[in-house]
Design an enzyme around this catalytic site. Structure first.
Site, PDB file in Angstrom:
ATOM      1  N   TRP A 132      -8.179 -26.182  50.306  1.00 33.69           N
ATOM      2  CA  TRP A 132      -8.393 -24.743  50.676  1.00 33.69           C
ATOM      3  C   TRP A 132      -7.366 -23.850  50.227  1.00 33.69           C
ATOM      4  O   TRP A 132      -6.195 -23.966  50.659  1.00 33.69           O
ATOM      5  CB  TRP A 132      -8.762 -24.780  51.969  1.00 33.69           C
ATOM      6  CG  TRP A 132      -9.250 -23.271  52.855  1.00 33.69           C
ATOM      7  CD1 TRP A 132     -10.193 -22.496  52.142  1.00 33.69           C
ATOM      8  CD2 TRP A 132      -8.616 -22.692  53.929  1.00 33.69           C
ATOM      9  NE1 TRP A 132     -10.239 -21.501  52.824  1.00 33.69           N
ATOM     10  CE2 TRP A 132      -9.349 -21.246  53.763  1.00 33.69           C
ATOM     11  CE3 TRP A 132      -7.807 -22.884  54.832  1.00 33.69           C
ATOM     12  CZ2 TRP A 132      -9.179 -20.487  54.919  1.00 33.69           C
ATOM     13  CZ3 TRP A 132      -7.394 -22.111  55.810  1.00 33.69           C
ATOM     14  CH2 TRP A 132      -8.155 -20.893  55.718  1.00 33.69           C
ATOM     15  N   ASP A 213      -8.190 -31.544  59.011  1.00 30.30           N
ATOM     16  CA  ASP A 213      -8.816 -30.136  59.071  1.00 30.30           C
ATOM     17  C   ASP A 213     -10.445 -30.583  59.083  1.00 30.30           C
ATOM     18  O   ASP A 213     -10.812 -31.086  58.015  1.00 30.30           O
ATOM     19  CB  ASP A 213      -8.263 -29.399  58.059  1.00 30.30           C
ATOM     20  CG  ASP A 213      -8.841 -28.075  58.064  1.00 30.30           C
ATOM     21  OD1 ASP A 213      -9.318 -27.524  59.165  1.00 30.30           O
ATOM     22  OD2 ASP A 213      -8.444 -27.145  56.995  1.00 30.30           O
ATOM     23  N   ALA A 215     -13.678 -28.678  59.075  1.00 26.07           N
ATOM     24  CA  ALA A 215     -14.369 -27.207  58.740  1.00 26.07           C
ATOM     25  C   ALA A 215     -15.947 -27.363  58.700  1.00 26.07           C
ATOM     26  O   ALA A 215     -16.694 -26.333  58.707  1.00 26.07           O
ATOM     27  CB  ALA A 215     -13.720 -26.519  58.021  1.00 26.07           C
ATOM     28  N   LYS A 248     -18.603 -22.756  60.354  1.00 27.17           N
ATOM     29  CA  LYS A 248     -19.701 -22.830  59.323  1.00 27.17           C
ATOM     30  C   LYS A 248     -20.556 -23.798  60.069  1.00 27.17           C
ATOM     31  O   LYS A 248     -22.073 -23.463  60.044  1.00 27.17           O
ATOM     32  CB  LYS A 248     -19.251 -23.935  58.290  1.00 27.17           C
ATOM     33  CG  LYS A 248     -17.919 -23.811  57.851  1.00 27.17           C
ATOM     34  CD  LYS A 248     -17.760 -22.632  56.714  1.00 27.17           C
ATOM     35  CE  LYS A 248     -16.295 -22.494  56.602  1.00 27.17           C
ATOM     36  NZ  LYS A 248     -15.718 -21.459  55.581  1.00 27.17           N
TER      37      LYS A 248
HETATM   38  C1  LMR Z   1     -14.076 -20.619  51.942  1.00 29.12           C
HETATM   39  O1  LMR Z   1     -13.235 -21.495  51.896  1.00 29.12           O
HETATM   40  O2  LMR Z   1     -14.785 -20.129  51.152  1.00 29.12           O
HETATM   41  C2  LMR Z   1     -14.146 -20.256  53.352  1.00 29.12           C
HETATM   42  O3  LMR Z   1     -13.392 -21.128  54.087  1.00 29.12           O
HETATM   43  C3  LMR Z   1     -13.545 -18.819  53.697  1.00 29.12           C
HETATM   44  C4  LMR Z   1     -12.252 -18.518  53.988  1.00 29.12           C
HETATM   45  O4  LMR Z   1     -11.788 -17.992  54.888  1.00 29.12           O
HETATM   46  O5  LMR Z   1     -11.614 -18.849  52.800  1.00 29.12           O
END
Ligand code: LMR
Length: 399
Positions: A132, A213, A215, A248
């Site tokens: 991420w 993590d 999410a 999410k």
């Molecule tokens: C993403 O990866 O698009 C989401 O988790 C939003 C973000 O905060 O980056």
């Protein structure tokens, strides 16, 4: 010279900028495959029915807006721990946990990163390549040394397992290894049960702390299925860190609801870790916002709301799965080969398309198609009409 005169202008966050760019684009044909947000077939990000009911209950029940303290809404920490552990592990491990509800999971990453640095300033934190986009900046802001381990082979469109294991061998005792619980962001390519077993053995034999993590629980293989490997690991390792997001899977994006959970060797250590987490919260944001946390608490603790939430989430999961299949089939037909089959077997909202930055920029400027700069697409942005338009354009740009 005034105080601010030398301030350097920084570029906006690339992912978040996509939200603004998309919103400002007047094209009626624009397609949003950018930020990781669930969208329904009308392009709307709905409020879960259970969350709407929770909002009404909260409004009726809440009698004060006075401070709550570092744990935020009463009972939320316990509910999140139960959710992560499931019934069997909750009985076994609950008293070895410290839990801190946080402003989003980003708050959990920052708080636990700060804790890691406090306990071992020499710790290296290992992240999958890719990961991420905000992981590395957050951990660097905790003054941690960040390292990456091979994860995804872009050409093979699969896990780079051999290189991943070779890189993870380089981690030292006291280092931290970050893995995505399910629905890897940005690739959608998840670790196998054997990979989780490997990580567990590494943690046990080398004294490495697994950092998970989570999410996207419920958007991969299923609500409980997405936690199987996580729970398998937690059952045997002495220590672990978990960051959990309700953005999410409960649609609470803007309310910022997350939690940091730390598994320790025993209750006494857990108490000391809890005191540190509380203090870290106090010295940065003091306490989490209560509104979203309260909504999550109502949904988690009320059996009817909980069942309704899971049902709606399962419908979302199935829609994403179906879109994965539709996109794969459309791309396969358009390109006349099987190169996109991997999209079908990956998990969650994301897969990556093999596009160069210039091609991604071209799709945005010429066709109003928005995706992350690394070719990550959010499946939820598709509808059958949009898939047809997208594949038609992609074949021209990428063939
Ligand atoms: C993403 O990866 O698009 C989401 O988790 C939003 C973000 O905060 O980056």
């Amino acid at each position: 010279m005034t105080f601010f005169a030398d301030t350097k202008k920084l570029p906006p966050d690339a992912l978040l900028q996509l939200i603004t760019d998309f919103r400002n684009d007047p094209s009626p044909d624009k397609i949003d495959l950018g930020v990781g947000v669930y969208q329904d077939e009308n392009g709307k990000t709905p409020i879960f029915e259970a969350v709407e009911l929770a909002q009404r209950r909260l409004q009726a029940d809440e009698e004060s807006k006075t401070y709550l303290g570092p744990l935020g809404w009463p009972g939320l920490a316990d509910e999140v721990r139960k959710l992560v552990l499931g019934t069997t592990l909750e009985e076994k491990l609950a008293d070895r946990f410290a839990v801190l509800p946080t402003p989003g999971s980003s708050g959990a990453l920052k708080s636990t990163g700060t804790l890691v640095h406090r306990l071992n300033a020499a710790a290296k934190i290992w992240l999958p390549d890719p990961t991420w986009a905000n992981h590395i900046p957050i951990f660097q802001s905790c003054d941690l040394v960040t390292k990456t381990y091979a994860y995804y082979d872009n050409d093979a469109t699969s896990l780079d397992r051999e290189k991943m294991y070779a890189d993870l061998e380089k981690a030292d005792a006291g280092d931290v290894i970050v893995v995505h619980g399910a629905c890897h962001n940005p690739t959608g390519e998840d670790l196998s049960a054997e990979d989780w077993q490997y990580l567990t053995t590494l943690a046990l034999e080398k004294g490495i702390v697994p950092f998970i993590d989570i999410a996207y629980q419920g958007l991969g293989q299923g609500f409980e299925e997405d936690m199987e490997n996580v729970r398998g690991l937690l059952d045997v390792v002495p220590e672990a860190i978990i960051c959990y997001s309700f953005s999410k899977n409960m649609g609470l994006y803007r309310e910022r609801v997350g939690a940091a959970l730390v598994l320790t060797e025993n209750t006494e250590i857990a108490g000391r870790v809890q005191s540190n987490l509380n203090e870290i919260a106090r010295r940065s944001y003091s306490m989490p916002p209560s509104y979203g946390g309260a909504l999550a608490w109502y949904v988690l603790s009320d059996p009817d709301l909980n069942a309704s939430w899971r049902k709606e989430l399962e419908q979302m999961r199935k829609r994403v799965l179906s879109l994965r299949c539709q996109v794969t089939d459309a791309l396969s037909a358009e390109f006349g080969d099987n190169r996109f089959q991997y999209i079908k077997s990956q998990n969650g909202m994301f897969s990556r398309l093999p596009l160069e930055p210039e091609q991604i920029a071209q799709l945005k400027s010429e066709a109003s198609i928005y995706m992350a700069g690394d070719g990550r697409v959010n499946m939820c942005g598709f509808t059958p009409t949009k898939i047809a338009r997208f594949t038609d354009l992609l074949v021209k740009v990428a063939k």
